[in-house]
Design an enzyme around this catalytic site. Structure first.
Site, PDB file in Angstrom:
ATOM      1  N   ASN A 151       0.960  -1.103  -0.191  1.00 23.56           N
ATOM      2  CA  ASN A 151       0.003   0.156  -0.075  1.00 23.56           C
ATOM      3  C   ASN A 151       0.738   1.167   0.056  1.00 23.56           C
ATOM      4  OD1 ASN A 151      -1.733   2.146   0.509  1.00 23.56           O
ATOM      5  ND2 ASN A 151      -2.507   1.474   2.579  1.00 23.56           N
TER       6      ASN A 151
ATOM      7  N   SER B 297       3.679  -2.244  10.062  1.00 28.00           N
ATOM      8  CA  SER B 297       4.987  -2.255  10.287  1.00 28.00           C
ATOM      9  C   SER B 297       5.685  -3.615   9.946  1.00 28.00           C
ATOM     10  CB  SER B 297       5.804  -1.929  11.873  1.00 28.00           C
ATOM     11  OG  SER B 297       5.079  -0.535  11.912  1.00 28.00           O
TER      12      SER B 297
ATOM     13  N   HIS C 217      -9.358   1.273   5.325  1.00 31.35           N
ATOM     14  CA  HIS C 217      -8.023   1.621   6.080  1.00 31.35           C
ATOM     15  C   HIS C 217      -8.414   2.385   7.065  1.00 31.35           C
ATOM     16  CE1 HIS C 217      -4.004   2.598   6.696  1.00 31.35           C
ATOM     17  NE2 HIS C 217      -3.609   1.475   5.992  1.00 31.35           N
TER      18      HIS C 217
ATOM     19  N   LYS D  90       0.033   4.069  -0.386  1.00 24.66           N
ATOM     20  CA  LYS D  90      -0.338   5.548   0.418  1.00 24.66           C
ATOM     21  C   LYS D  90      -0.125   6.647  -0.548  1.00 24.66           C
ATOM     22  CE  LYS D  90      -0.033   3.203   4.748  1.00 24.66           C
ATOM     23  NZ  LYS D  90       0.073   3.426   6.257  1.00 24.66           N
TER      24      LYS D  90
ATOM     25  N   GLU E 227      -5.166  -5.047  10.528  1.00 23.17           N
ATOM     26  CA  GLU E 227      -4.228  -3.890  10.788  1.00 23.17           C
ATOM     27  C   GLU E 227      -4.133  -3.223  12.263  1.00 23.17           C
ATOM     28  OE1 GLU E 227      -2.177  -2.763   6.702  1.00 23.17           O
ATOM     29  OE2 GLU E 227      -3.820  -1.283   7.221  1.00 23.17           O
TER      30      GLU E 227
ATOM     31  N   GLY F 124       2.772   2.393  10.730  1.00 22.08           N
ATOM     32  CA  GLY F 124       3.686   3.196  10.824  1.00 22.08           C
ATOM     33  C   GLY F 124       4.358   3.824  11.929  1.00 22.08           C
TER      34      GLY F 124
ATOM     35  N   GLU G 105      -6.422   4.692   8.159  1.00 26.62           N
ATOM     36  CA  GLU G 105      -6.285   6.104   8.084  1.00 26.62           C
ATOM     37  C   GLU G 105      -7.403   6.947   7.339  1.00 26.62           C
ATOM     38  OE1 GLU G 105      -2.717   5.577   5.849  1.00 26.62           O
ATOM     39  OE2 GLU G 105      -1.710   4.993   7.452  1.00 26.62           O
TER      40      GLU G 105
HETATM   41  P1  13P Z   1       3.240   0.337   7.771  1.00 22.14           P
HETATM   42  O1  13P Z   1       3.552  -0.969   6.889  1.00 22.14           O
HETATM   43  O2  13P Z   1       3.864   1.471   7.150  1.00 22.14           O
HETATM   44  O3  13P Z   1       2.993   0.229   9.146  1.00 22.14           O
HETATM   45  O4  13P Z   1       1.821   0.586   7.198  1.00 22.14           O
HETATM   46  C1  13P Z   1       0.796  -0.473   7.310  1.00 22.14           C
HETATM   47  C2  13P Z   1      -0.278   0.160   6.354  1.00 22.14           C
HETATM   48  O5  13P Z   1      -1.294   0.890   6.914  1.00 22.14           O
HETATM   49  C3  13P Z   1      -0.868  -1.055   5.263  1.00 22.14           C
HETATM   50  O6  13P Z   1      -1.952  -0.652   4.876  1.00 22.14           O
END
Ligand code: 13P
Length: 255
Positions: free
Chosen positions: A13, A216, A98, A15, A170, A176, A100
């Site tokens: 992803n 992560s 997601h 982002k 997740e 992150g 976010e």
């Molecule tokens: P990270 O791998 O950067 O922690 O992000 C995970 C994520 O949100 C994947 O959708």
């Protein structure tokens, strides 16, 4: 993971990172290294990079995904993109719900369900994200929260259609942060998700659905995570931006 019953999926992803030119060079190089791999490799790129990504990935093992969609087939929704538009552009997967987007863009359990239906209607495979906050984990309600998210995301989705969905666990506190869930913590939640699927759809369907872990994931922890019976791959954020790291994570899933 369990190769016998379901696919292993490694989805990057990106982002809001990388442009069309970046997608082209990244995928051209990744293409040759994923040749002969048996796991599914997906890159969920920004909308503007989709055409270049689809074109470059053509004929390879890499599928292209989007990171969001609208739930309506068309209409007066300024700035939105429908699932049919994504399918026309060559997209195969779409990330839905997601954390976010739940946090910053008002995505709710109800819109996640509407989007999952829309994705399936358009022939896309939804990657439905669920996850608890640090506070929820501390208060011991993680499994209840996750079960409720899964049930509402899949509301009125029939057994034959649910087989095309992928679920990604997740934990919000792991995204992150570098603070990955332990393999045992992640597998416990994924197992609870599979049990929830079994109650909803029966054992055969439940064991055929890929349930990923995200938060992560790195080349270092990937081997241990993917060795767990109910972790069928990863939804990878930061580490998917680096080709060498992403390749190593794919290798970890290809054991
Ligand atoms: P990270 O791998 O950067 O922690 O992000 C995970 C994520 O949100 C994947 O959708």
């Amino acid at each position: 993971m369990n190769r016998r019953y379901r696919k292993t999926v490694i989805a990057g992803n990106w982002k809001m990172n990388k442009n069309a030119a970046d997608a082209k060079s990244f995928i051209s190089e990744l293409k040759s290294s994923v040749r002969g791999k048996w796991c599914e490799v997906v890159l969920c790129v920004p909308f503007t990079a989709i055409p270049a990504a689809v074109k470059t990935a053509k004929g390879s093992r890499i599928d292209i995904g989007a990171q969001n969609c609208h739930f309506a087939p068309e209409g007066a929704y300024t700035g939105e993109i429908s699932c049919a538009m994504l399918a026309e552009a060559g997209v195969k997967y779409v990330v839905i719900g997601h954390s976010e987007r739940r946090r910053d863009f008002g995505e709710s359990d109800r819109t996640v369900n509407l989007k999952a239906h829309a994705a399936l209607d358009a022939g896309l495979r939804p990657i439905i994200c669920v996850g608890e906050s640090a506070e929820m984990r501390e208060t011991g309600i993680t499994l209840d929260v996750i079960r409720a998210q899964v049930k509402s995301a899949l509301k009125d989705i029939t057994a034959d259609r649910v087989r095309r969905t992928v679920i990604a666990y997740e934990p919000i506190w792991a995204i992150g942060t570098g603070d990955t869930a332990t393999a045992e913590q992640a597998d416990e939640v994924n197992r609870a998700i599979r049990e929830c699927l079994r109650q909803l759809y029966g054992a055969r369907v439940a064991r055929s659905i890929s349930i990923l872990y995200g938060g992560s994931v790195t080349p270092k922890n990937a081997y241990e995570l993917f060795a767990m019976p109910d972790i069928d791959g990863g939804l990878v954020g930061g580490a998917s931006l680096d080709r060498a790291a992403f390749e190593e994570i794919i290798n970890a899933a290809d054991q």
